[in-house]
Scaffold this motif. Structure first.
Motif, PDB file in Angstrom:
ATOM      1  N   LYS A 197       0.825  -1.215   0.000  1.00 40.12           N
ATOM      2  CA  LYS A 197       0.000   0.000   0.000  1.00 40.12           C
ATOM      3  C   LYS A 197       0.853   1.256   0.000  1.00 40.12           C
ATOM      4  O   LYS A 197       1.928   1.285   0.601  1.00 40.12           O
ATOM      5  CB  LYS A 197      -0.849   0.044   1.277  1.00 40.12           C
ATOM      6  CG  LYS A 197      -2.067  -0.803   1.219  1.00 40.12           C
ATOM      7  CD  LYS A 197      -2.933  -0.477   2.423  1.00 40.12           C
ATOM      8  CE  LYS A 197      -3.885  -1.612   2.704  1.00 40.12           C
ATOM      9  NZ  LYS A 197      -4.372  -1.627   4.068  1.00 40.12           N
ATOM     10  N   LEU A 198       0.302   2.311  -0.632  1.00 34.36           N
ATOM     11  CA  LEU A 198       0.961   3.615  -0.567  1.00 34.36           C
ATOM     12  C   LEU A 198       0.775   4.195   0.814  1.00 34.36           C
ATOM     13  O   LEU A 198      -0.231   3.944   1.464  1.00 34.36           O
ATOM     14  CB  LEU A 198       0.297   4.588  -1.535  1.00 34.36           C
ATOM     15  CG  LEU A 198       0.432   4.372  -3.020  1.00 34.36           C
ATOM     16  CD1 LEU A 198      -0.269   5.516  -3.746  1.00 34.36           C
ATOM     17  CD2 LEU A 198       1.903   4.349  -3.409  1.00 34.36           C
TER      18      LEU A 198
ATOM     19  N   LEU B 284       8.261  -2.946  -4.507  1.00 38.40           N
ATOM     20  CA  LEU B 284       8.285  -2.475  -5.888  1.00 38.40           C
ATOM     21  C   LEU B 284       7.158  -3.157  -6.675  1.00 38.40           C
ATOM     22  O   LEU B 284       6.689  -4.231  -6.275  1.00 38.40           O
ATOM     23  CB  LEU B 284       9.647  -2.791  -6.509  1.00 38.40           C
ATOM     24  CG  LEU B 284      10.804  -1.969  -5.919  1.00 38.40           C
ATOM     25  CD1 LEU B 284      12.147  -2.558  -6.335  1.00 38.40           C
ATOM     26  CD2 LEU B 284      10.698  -0.515  -6.355  1.00 38.40           C
ATOM     27  N   PRO B 285       6.743  -2.546  -7.824  1.00 39.30           N
ATOM     28  CA  PRO B 285       5.627  -3.117  -8.596  1.00 39.30           C
ATOM     29  C   PRO B 285       5.844  -4.590  -8.965  1.00 39.30           C
ATOM     30  O   PRO B 285       4.892  -5.377  -8.957  1.00 39.30           O
ATOM     31  CB  PRO B 285       5.584  -2.233  -9.843  1.00 39.30           C
ATOM     32  CG  PRO B 285       6.186  -0.936  -9.415  1.00 39.30           C
ATOM     33  CD  PRO B 285       7.229  -1.276  -8.383  1.00 39.30           C
ATOM     34  N   GLU B 286       7.081  -4.972  -9.270  1.00 32.23           N
ATOM     35  CA  GLU B 286       7.324  -6.376  -9.665  1.00 32.23           C
ATOM     36  C   GLU B 286       7.097  -7.347  -8.515  1.00 32.23           C
ATOM     37  O   GLU B 286       7.031  -8.554  -8.711  1.00 32.23           O
ATOM     38  CB  GLU B 286       8.719  -6.556 -10.295  1.00 32.23           C
ATOM     39  CG  GLU B 286       9.882  -6.050  -9.490  1.00 32.23           C
ATOM     40  CD  GLU B 286      10.275  -4.612  -9.826  1.00 32.23           C
ATOM     41  OE1 GLU B 286       9.365  -3.776 -10.025  1.00 32.23           O
ATOM     42  OE2 GLU B 286      11.489  -4.316  -9.864  1.00 32.23           O
ATOM     43  N   HIS B 287       6.962  -6.806  -7.300  1.00 35.82           N
ATOM     44  CA  HIS B 287       6.663  -7.655  -6.137  1.00 35.82           C
ATOM     45  C   HIS B 287       5.289  -7.331  -5.557  1.00 35.82           C
ATOM     46  O   HIS B 287       5.050  -7.532  -4.364  1.00 35.82           O
ATOM     47  CB  HIS B 287       7.757  -7.492  -5.072  1.00 35.82           C
ATOM     48  CG  HIS B 287       9.112  -7.922  -5.559  1.00 35.82           C
ATOM     49  ND1 HIS B 287      10.194  -7.069  -5.639  1.00 35.82           N
ATOM     50  CD2 HIS B 287       9.535  -9.112  -6.048  1.00 35.82           C
ATOM     51  CE1 HIS B 287      11.234  -7.711  -6.138  1.00 35.82           C
ATOM     52  NE2 HIS B 287      10.864  -8.965  -6.395  1.00 35.82           N
TER      53      HIS B 287
END
Ligand SMILES: O=C(O)CCC(=O)C(=O)O
Ligand SMILES: [Fe+2]
Length: 205
Positions: A6-7, A151-154
């Motif tokens: 989450k951000l 990160l997005p890839e995770h």
């Protein structure tokens, strides 16, 4: 979604200082151009220039506008901490700097809380960034990208926040973020992406 995906919370206040102060700030940075120095990464004795991580120039003084600006920045932190559910930690504005990003400038993914400082009373807790570029805007890019821990890839996420003239952005200092590369074809200093960084330190719960 896990907390790592989450951000962090963030808040935006548009029209924060008003046109008169924006114009005074733009005149001040133009007059002070010779006082800007390359920005550094790290703190204390670890502070160093690293163009692989951060390229911009900084002015550590707010000049004659200091008092007016500090009182406005001071006035928002209690609300921001409470609204982002970061209270009951109390914070105090302790660091202010003025940063200009020109053509090609950026700041790669980082957090603002400095972990190498063992004194927790000097811990950066809340970051505020105030944007005040010239109008019309003569640069593109330069979004503030707020990242989740992962990160997005995770499975992580990010959100790009467009810097608007006279806008204040607030977020927790420990939230990973970056400044996306700026394109400023004229190269003129007056056309740079100008921002004031404010850091509020913890003063206790
Ligand atoms: O200029 C911005 O949008 C943020 C700058 C930043 O992250 C920093 O100086 O630590
Ligand atoms: Fe930062």
């Amino acid at each position: 979604m896990s907390v790592f995906q989450k951000l962090a919370p963030y808040r935006i206040i548009r029209g924060f200082l008003g046109e008169e102060l924006v114009e005074q700030l733009l005149a001040y940075v133009q007059d002070s151009q010779d006082g800007f120095e390359p920005t550094r990464v790290g703190s204390g004795e670890n502070a160093r220039m690293d163009p692989e991580i951060r390229t911009s120039v900084v002015l550590p003084r707010l000049g004659p506008l200091k008092k007016a600006l500090i009182s406005r920045f001071d006035a928002v932190s209690d609300w921001a901490m409470e609204d982002m559910k970061l209270s009951p930690l109390s914070v105090k504005l302790q660091e202010v700097e003025l940063v200009a990003h020109g053509d090609g400038a950026f700041y790669s993914r980082h957090i603002d809380t400095q972990m190498q400082n063992p004194d927790s009373s000097r811990l950066r807790v809340l970051t505020a960034v105030y944007y005040f570029h010239a109008s019309p805007k003569r640069f593109s890019g330069g979004e503030l990208r707020l990242h989740s821990f992962l990160l997005p890839e995770h499975g992580g996420h990010y959100q790009d926040i467009e810097p608007e003239r006279d806008m204040l952005l607030l977020f927790p200092s420990w939230a990973p973020h970056e400044v996306r590369p700026i394109s400023c074809p004229s190269g003129a200093f007056a056309d740079h992406r100008f921002a004031i960084n404010c850091w509020y330190h913890a003063t206790g719960a």
